[in-house]
Design a protein around this motif. Sequence first.
Motif, PDB file in Angstrom:
ATOM      1  N   PRO A   7       0.752  -1.198  -0.010  1.00 54.28           N
ATOM      2  CA  PRO A   7       0.050  -0.163  -0.082  1.00 54.28           C
ATOM      3  C   PRO A   7       0.725   1.192  -0.038  1.00 54.28           C
ATOM      4  O   PRO A   7       0.366   2.475  -0.424  1.00 54.28           O
ATOM      5  N   PHE A   8       2.158   1.459   0.451  1.00 51.04           N
ATOM      6  CA  PHE A   8       3.033   2.358   0.577  1.00 51.04           C
ATOM      7  C   PHE A   8       3.282   2.831  -1.059  1.00 51.04           C
ATOM      8  O   PHE A   8       3.037   3.993  -1.099  1.00 51.04           O
ATOM      9  N   VAL A   9       3.551   1.910  -1.580  1.00 51.83           N
ATOM     10  CA  VAL A   9       3.588   2.206  -3.136  1.00 51.83           C
ATOM     11  C   VAL A   9       2.470   2.536  -3.894  1.00 51.83           C
ATOM     12  O   VAL A   9       2.221   3.822  -4.520  1.00 51.83           O
ATOM     13  N   MET A  10       1.413   2.004  -3.828  1.00 52.74           N
ATOM     14  CA  MET A  10       0.123   2.157  -4.346  1.00 52.74           C
ATOM     15  C   MET A  10      -0.696   3.614  -4.053  1.00 52.74           C
ATOM     16  O   MET A  10      -1.227   4.374  -4.872  1.00 52.74           O
ATOM     17  N   ILE A  11      -0.268   3.960  -2.946  1.00 50.13           N
ATOM     18  CA  ILE A  11      -1.085   5.311  -2.421  1.00 50.13           C
ATOM     19  C   ILE A  11      -0.280   6.650  -3.316  1.00 50.13           C
ATOM     20  O   ILE A  11      -1.324   7.206  -3.729  1.00 50.13           O
TER      21      ILE A  11
END
Length: 451
Positions: free
Chosen positions: A270-274
């Motif tokens: 989720p860190f990348v996706m955000i």
Amino acid sequence: MENNENKVQRGLKNRHIQLIAISGTIGTGLFLGAGKSISLTGPSIILVYLIIGALMFILLRTIGEMLYTDPSQTSFLNFVAKYISEKAGYFITWSYWLVVVFFAMAELTAVGSYVSFWLPQFPVWLSEIIFLVLLVGLNSLNAKFFGETEFWFGMIKIVALVGMIMTAIILGFSGFKSEHVSVGLSNITQGFHFFPHGLPKFFESFQMVMFAFVAMEFIGMTAAETENPRPTLKKAINQIPIRIILFYVGALIAIMSIYRWQDIPANHSPFVMIFELIGIKWAAALVNFVVLTSAASALNSALFSTTRNLYALSKLNGDHILKPFTKLSKNGIPLTALLFTSFLVLFTPLISVLPGVSNAFVFITSVATNLFIIVYILSLVAYLNFRKTSDFDPKGFVTPFAKGLVPLTIVAFGLIFFSLFFFKETLIPAIGSVIWIIGFGLVSKFRTQKP
């Protein structure tokens, strides 16, 4: 005078161990595993993190107390042999060596996943080999080089997590909205349910969260490497609750306030996706670099820890077959132990082709979690026995409320281990861990003790 042939080099300073303590706790379990754990139980995952964090703090205080009493020990694992039995010590030290090898495999799996973000056509197995070779090279230099590498890896992680939290705060106060994203705490509180996917999914999340915390005890493995272990160890352990609240809970709240938890996929970070979802493409690449260095950092710590462990085991047991692992390089590094451990980690790409393994990362983390729990339980039993001996110092670095909290922690770890038999993705690793416990437990019980 003792020379390098008999002495592992001490080269870590206070600032090194403080950052290593963070590096061992902030890694793939949070950066890559957060998506999986959030998808299982939603915002109540914060409660799971707090529960596991509390259990790990109690464990670390008991380990810290024993190491504080006897800082000459090269590992907290030695206390199992000292306060339970030599056979239990033999079992736990070899089990821990194996579990950290699996931990390193999990981190190497994550490295391949992050590299694919930039180079989707590049062979994952080749990127894993390249990273492993680089880290082996760094670990082969000396303890100071390891400490410096881990110091800067740790710095990158801290900056990334603080940046994520600050991003959530800024976007929240500015009322940021886009086609896909509406930032605010309402993403967490709206329609809140403790068990949105049922109680079983809530308990299933404990495995991935547990993996996010395992390796906190690396601080116990690095204590012998410091120039002034007692005050350094005490300070590092006492700061753990603050780190848990700031880095883990803060990061989870940031993630779920930026992006609706219901839409976070389980198999992506989720860190990348955000940052991709709010339209900042370069920031997504930057975050991917951060989580890549995070996985490399945890792998770096794992190689350091398991190499020292194999060296200590080889010297302690005195078996002829283990003699090569007792050799030190001119820099005071157990080089043969490092190379052998790294060779085993190279088998990581083969895990994904095993029958019944649908997700190599989940499979490897499940194996690691199972064996870590066994190590933790034995360490806590050793601590209870330690308190009954004359070694216990009531004026030392005493674990608070130990008589009640330590047995409670043992029961809690046991329940987490037992729960892994009820979920499809963790069943095979759970069965495998039982086979290891019984099989190697018998080997440990009936082995002939070396003189």
